[in-house]
Design a protein around this motif. Structure first.
Motif, PDB file in Angstrom:
ATOM      1  N   UNK A  17     -18.250  36.754 -28.423  1.00 29.21           N
ATOM      2  CA  UNK A  17     -18.865  37.145 -28.931  1.00 29.21           C
ATOM      3  C   UNK A  17     -18.650  37.737 -30.182  1.00 29.21           C
ATOM      4  N   UNK A  18     -18.000  38.577 -30.096  1.00 29.43           N
ATOM      5  CA  UNK A  18     -17.390  38.051 -32.288  1.00 29.43           C
ATOM      6  C   UNK A  18     -18.706  36.852 -32.801  1.00 29.43           C
ATOM      7  N   UNK A  19     -18.181  35.306 -32.158  1.00 28.67           N
ATOM      8  CA  UNK A  19     -18.355  34.245 -32.580  1.00 28.67           C
ATOM      9  C   UNK A  19     -20.626  33.766 -32.875  1.00 28.67           C
ATOM     10  N   UNK A  20     -21.164  35.011 -31.838  1.00 27.43           N
ATOM     11  CA  UNK A  20     -21.794  35.062 -31.475  1.00 27.43           C
ATOM     12  C   UNK A  20     -23.051  35.694 -32.181  1.00 27.43           C
ATOM     13  N   UNK A  21     -22.579  37.017 -32.503  1.00 29.28           N
ATOM     14  CA  UNK A  21     -23.312  37.858 -33.400  1.00 29.28           C
ATOM     15  C   UNK A  21     -23.214  37.070 -34.940  1.00 29.28           C
TER      16      UNK A  21
END
Length: 238
Positions: A17-21
């Motif tokens: 999730x963090x990488x997508x944001x």
């Protein structure tokens, strides 16, 4: 222009999730929190523009009131609320949060296309609210300075010196505390006398308590009182 965000995620799989944001350069992570209490404390401290809150893992499915009480608690302390975007593997829980007043919801695992739409929608509605200049009155002159050109600010009794990327120094007849409250989120107080622009940080030496700016041309001390700010800077740049 960048917007700051906090991710509150009590699940075991945070990184995807963090990488997508992080793929969206207009949004900069200022903190990742594992639980609701930590999240509230960081929101009050950092005042992010956006809060991503992963509902799964923060509480049991039948504790919606407790899970989303974060919203009412923040209202007690903040005049301007951050934009809350919830993430959940349950469409019912996500939609319930949306009905309680959050800005939007995304089903987990997050679809990159839906995330992009959500962030673009936020940028479109919020871009005009943020000024990238600050007015400095000095000896009858008004200087309108782009905040990203400010390298650091230095307190000098009841005045404040602005050190600019061009090498120019402008003295304003107000305290450092006054300007600290006006500056964007990428400015950090690292010492009683100094506020720095994280965009110009080139090195941090924890052994010598020194923060270096402009490719190590400038070295400023940081104090233990503001060590948490230094830790946050390291995490953000890393």
């Amino acid at each position: 222009m960048q917007f700051s965000y906090v991710l509150i995620d009590g699940s075991q799989v945070i990184e995807p999730t963090l990488e997508l944001i992080k793929a969206h350069d207009a949004f900069l992570c200022v903190a990742v929190c594992a639980n609701r209490t930590e999240g509230i404390n960081k929101i009050l401290e950092l005042k992010p523009d956006v809060v991503f809150m992963h509902l799964d893992g923060l509480s049991t499915p039948d504790e919606d009131a407790i899970r989303l009480s974060l919203l009412s608690e923040l209202h007690e302390f903040l005049d301007v609320m951050p934009t809350i975007i919830v993430l959940s593997s349950s469409k019912e829980q996500a939609f319930d949060a949306y009905q309680r007043g959050v800005y939007g919801y995304l089903l987990h695992p997050v679809d990159p296309n839906e995330l992009r739409k959500c962030l673009f929608r936020f940028q479109k509605t919020h871009q005009a609210l943020y000024a990238d200049k600050i007015a400095i009155k000095s000896n009858g002159d008004y200087h309108f300075i782009t905040t990203r050109d400010i390298v650091y600010l230095k307190a000098d009794n009841n005045t404040t010196d602005f050190y600019l990327q061009s090498g120019k120094v402008i003295t304003a007849f107000k305290t450092l505390k006054h300007f600290e409250q006006l500056l964007p989120f990428y400015f950090f107080r690292i010492h009683h006398s100094y506020v720095i622009n994280v965009g110009h940080v080139s090195r941090i030496n924890l052994g010598k308590n020194q923060c270096y700016l402009l490719n190590n041309e400038i070295a400023l001390p940081f104090s233990r009182t503001y060590k948490e700010a230094i830790d946050t800077i390291i995490i953000r740049i890393s």
